[in-house]
Design a protein around this motif. Structure first.
Motif, PDB file in Angstrom:
ATOM      1  N   GLU A 120       4.918  12.303  -3.311  1.00 39.98           N
ATOM      2  CA  GLU A 120       5.318  10.926  -3.561  1.00 39.98           C
ATOM      3  C   GLU A 120       6.779  10.756  -3.180  1.00 39.98           C
ATOM      4  O   GLU A 120       7.659  11.352  -3.788  1.00 39.98           O
ATOM      5  N   PRO A 121       7.061   9.960  -2.153  1.00 38.94           N
ATOM      6  CA  PRO A 121       8.446   9.777  -1.731  1.00 38.94           C
ATOM      7  C   PRO A 121       9.245   8.907  -2.703  1.00 38.94           C
ATOM      8  O   PRO A 121       8.674   8.146  -3.480  1.00 38.94           O
ATOM      9  N   ASN A 122      10.540   9.022  -2.635  1.00 40.32           N
ATOM     10  CA  ASN A 122      11.450   8.181  -3.402  1.00 40.32           C
ATOM     11  C   ASN A 122      11.858   7.037  -2.478  1.00 40.32           C
ATOM     12  O   ASN A 122      12.718   7.208  -1.629  1.00 40.32           O
ATOM     13  N   CYS A 123      11.207   5.901  -2.635  1.00 43.05           N
ATOM     14  CA  CYS A 123      11.457   4.789  -1.726  1.00 43.05           C
ATOM     15  C   CYS A 123      11.787   3.520  -2.505  1.00 43.05           C
ATOM     16  O   CYS A 123      11.559   3.449  -3.707  1.00 43.05           O
ATOM     17  N   PRO A 124      12.309   2.509  -1.812  1.00 41.22           N
ATOM     18  CA  PRO A 124      12.581   1.237  -2.481  1.00 41.22           C
ATOM     19  C   PRO A 124      11.304   0.667  -3.103  1.00 41.22           C
ATOM     20  O   PRO A 124      10.191   0.923  -2.623  1.00 41.22           O
ATOM     21  N   GLU A 125      11.457  -0.117  -4.154  1.00 40.45           N
ATOM     22  CA  GLU A 125      10.318  -0.670  -4.888  1.00 40.45           C
ATOM     23  C   GLU A 125       9.390  -1.513  -4.016  1.00 40.45           C
ATOM     24  O   GLU A 125       8.205  -1.624  -4.309  1.00 40.45           O
ATOM     25  N   ALA A 126       9.883  -2.088  -2.948  1.00 35.74           N
ATOM     26  CA  ALA A 126       9.068  -2.943  -2.082  1.00 35.74           C
ATOM     27  C   ALA A 126       8.064  -2.150  -1.247  1.00 35.74           C
ATOM     28  O   ALA A 126       7.147  -2.719  -0.657  1.00 35.74           O
ATOM     29  N   ILE A 127       8.223  -0.829  -1.204  1.00 35.90           N
ATOM     30  CA  ILE A 127       7.355   0.042  -0.402  1.00 35.90           C
ATOM     31  C   ILE A 127       6.484   0.862  -1.337  1.00 35.90           C
ATOM     32  O   ILE A 127       6.969   1.427  -2.311  1.00 35.90           O
ATOM     33  N   LYS A 128       5.187   0.939  -1.030  1.00 36.03           N
ATOM     34  CA  LYS A 128       4.285   1.749  -1.846  1.00 36.03           C
ATOM     35  C   LYS A 128       4.716   3.215  -1.803  1.00 36.03           C
ATOM     36  O   LYS A 128       5.106   3.725  -0.752  1.00 36.03           O
ATOM     37  N   ARG A 129       4.620   3.884  -2.931  1.00 38.92           N
ATOM     38  CA  ARG A 129       5.051   5.278  -3.062  1.00 38.92           C
ATOM     39  C   ARG A 129       3.954   6.239  -2.602  1.00 38.92           C
ATOM     40  O   ARG A 129       3.409   7.005  -3.386  1.00 38.92           O
ATOM     41  N   ILE A 130       3.650   6.166  -1.322  1.00 43.63           N
ATOM     42  CA  ILE A 130       2.740   7.127  -0.698  1.00 43.63           C
ATOM     43  C   ILE A 130       3.432   7.650   0.543  1.00 43.63           C
ATOM     44  O   ILE A 130       4.317   6.997   1.101  1.00 43.63           O
ATOM     45  N   TRP A 131       3.057   8.841   0.965  1.00 44.38           N
ATOM     46  CA  TRP A 131       3.771   9.469   2.078  1.00 44.38           C
ATOM     47  C   TRP A 131       3.562   8.710   3.382  1.00 44.38           C
ATOM     48  O   TRP A 131       4.496   8.444   4.122  1.00 44.38           O
ATOM     49  N   TRP A 132       2.311   8.403   3.694  1.00 43.64           N
ATOM     50  CA  TRP A 132       2.021   7.614   4.896  1.00 43.64           C
ATOM     51  C   TRP A 132       0.914   6.637   4.566  1.00 43.64           C
ATOM     52  O   TRP A 132      -0.041   6.969   3.876  1.00 43.64           O
ATOM     53  N   ASN A 133       1.029   5.422   5.074  1.00 46.21           N
ATOM     54  CA  ASN A 133       0.083   4.359   4.822  1.00 46.21           C
ATOM     55  C   ASN A 133      -0.541   3.964   6.155  1.00 46.21           C
ATOM     56  O   ASN A 133       0.187   3.672   7.114  1.00 46.21           O
ATOM     57  N   LEU A 134      -1.854   3.950   6.235  1.00 47.52           N
ATOM     58  CA  LEU A 134      -2.532   3.598   7.480  1.00 47.52           C
ATOM     59  C   LEU A 134      -2.367   2.129   7.843  1.00 47.52           C
ATOM     60  O   LEU A 134      -2.786   1.710   8.921  1.00 47.52           O
ATOM     61  N   LYS A 135      -1.706   1.368   6.978  1.00 47.90           N
ATOM     62  CA  LYS A 135      -1.385  -0.028   7.296  1.00 47.90           C
ATOM     63  C   LYS A 135       0.084  -0.178   7.684  1.00 47.90           C
ATOM     64  O   LYS A 135       0.641  -1.264   7.653  1.00 47.90           O
ATOM     65  N   TRP A 136       0.712   0.938   8.064  1.00 49.82           N
ATOM     66  CA  TRP A 136       2.040   0.903   8.662  1.00 49.82           C
ATOM     67  C   TRP A 136       1.859   0.989  10.165  1.00 49.82           C
ATOM     68  O   TRP A 136       1.092   1.818  10.662  1.00 49.82           O
ATOM     69  N   ILE A 137       2.572   0.161  10.892  1.00 47.81           N
ATOM     70  CA  ILE A 137       2.509   0.160  12.352  1.00 47.81           C
ATOM     71  C   ILE A 137       3.818   0.772  12.862  1.00 47.81           C
ATOM     72  O   ILE A 137       4.868   0.140  12.807  1.00 47.81           O
ATOM     73  N   PRO A 138       3.764   2.015  13.365  1.00 48.38           N
ATOM     74  CA  PRO A 138       4.989   2.648  13.862  1.00 48.38           C
ATOM     75  C   PRO A 138       5.358   2.082  15.243  1.00 48.38           C
ATOM     76  O   PRO A 138       4.643   2.288  16.214  1.00 48.38           O
ATOM     77  N   PHE A 139       6.457   1.354  15.330  1.00 46.42           N
ATOM     78  CA  PHE A 139       6.848   0.759  16.613  1.00 46.42           C
ATOM     79  C   PHE A 139       8.008   1.487  17.276  1.00 46.42           C
ATOM     80  O   PHE A 139       8.385   1.175  18.400  1.00 46.42           O
ATOM     81  N   SER A 140       8.566   2.481  16.600  1.00 47.33           N
ATOM     82  CA  SER A 140       9.638   3.274  17.208  1.00 47.33           C
ATOM     83  C   SER A 140       9.475   4.730  16.790  1.00 47.33           C
ATOM     84  O   SER A 140       8.725   5.046  15.872  1.00 47.33           O
ATOM     85  N   HIS A 141      10.189   5.593  17.488  1.00 43.75           N
ATOM     86  CA  HIS A 141      10.244   7.002  17.077  1.00 43.75           C
ATOM     87  C   HIS A 141      11.506   7.636  17.640  1.00 43.75           C
ATOM     88  O   HIS A 141      12.116   7.127  18.573  1.00 43.75           O
ATOM     89  N   ASN A 142      11.897   8.737  17.028  1.00 45.18           N
ATOM     90  CA  ASN A 142      13.074   9.463  17.505  1.00 45.18           C
ATOM     91  C   ASN A 142      12.703  10.808  18.111  1.00 45.18           C
ATOM     92  O   ASN A 142      13.570  11.638  18.350  1.00 45.18           O
ATOM     93  N   GLY A 143      11.432  11.035  18.319  1.00 43.52           N
ATOM     94  CA  GLY A 143      10.971  12.284  18.894  1.00 43.52           C
ATOM     95  C   GLY A 143      10.837  13.414  17.895  1.00 43.52           C
ATOM     96  O   GLY A 143      10.416  14.511  18.247  1.00 43.52           O
ATOM     97  N   GLY A 144      11.186  13.164  16.643  1.00 46.39           N
ATOM     98  CA  GLY A 144      11.135  14.202  15.621  1.00 46.39           C
ATOM     99  C   GLY A 144      10.212  13.883  14.460  1.00 46.39           C
ATOM    100  O   GLY A 144      10.319  14.484  13.407  1.00 46.39           O
TER     101      GLY A 144
END
Length: 152
Positions: free
Chosen positions: A62-86
């Motif tokens: 469970e990540p430590n994230c802002p309250e507006a974000i669900k406390r799960i590691w990865w959400n399949l309803k997140w759309i990754p539009f950028s990356h840093n290669g890592g």
């Protein structure tokens, strides 16, 4: 096609952006080395995280994230539009926590999970970044070949 592959409807501001630019050809256009993913790269990155979840990875973390974000590691309803290669991304969040906004932009790090809320929606995220660029808040780092805060 990307929407169908993910089973998600993209926000109009993200769709409009992809009509203009289908990625940045792996060039870092966002702060600290983040490239704008093409639609095929977006689907590939999302699929990578989907496979980890399907294989039982990330369980119980469970990540430590802002309250507006669900406390799960990865959400399949997140759309990754950028990356840093890592393994790190900027994502459009279509499944926020209570108090969050559908379409908010978040920052995800593969080591700590989602850790920052970057904007209420993709369009605002881009406009704010463009305004900050024009105002001289950032500079191009010729060593790393990416944009950084002017303070550094």
């Amino acid at each position: 096609m990307a929407e169908a592959q993910l089973g998600l409807s993209f926000p109009q501001d993200l769709v409009a952006s992809y009509h203009l630019h289908n990625g940045s050809n792996d060039c870092a256009v966002f702060l600290y080395g983040y490239a704008y993913l093409s639609l095929s790269e977006l689907v590939q990155q999302w699929g990578f995280w989907q496979k980890i979840i399907q294989d039982g990875g990330l369980g119980g973390v469970e990540p430590n994230c802002p309250e507006a974000i669900k406390r799960i590691w990865w959400n399949l309803k997140w759309i990754p539009f950028s990356h840093n290669g890592g393994g790190d991304h900027h994502c459009v969040d279509l499944d926020p926590a209570e108090g969050g906004a559908v379409g908010q932009v978040i920052q995800f790090n593969h080591e700590v999970g989602a850790h920052s809320l970057l904007g209420p929606d993709f369009g605002t995220f881009l406009r704010t970044y463009a305004t900050d660029l024009e105002a001289g808040r950032y500079r191009f780092d010729e060593t790393d070949l990416w944009v950084i805060d002017r303070i550094e």
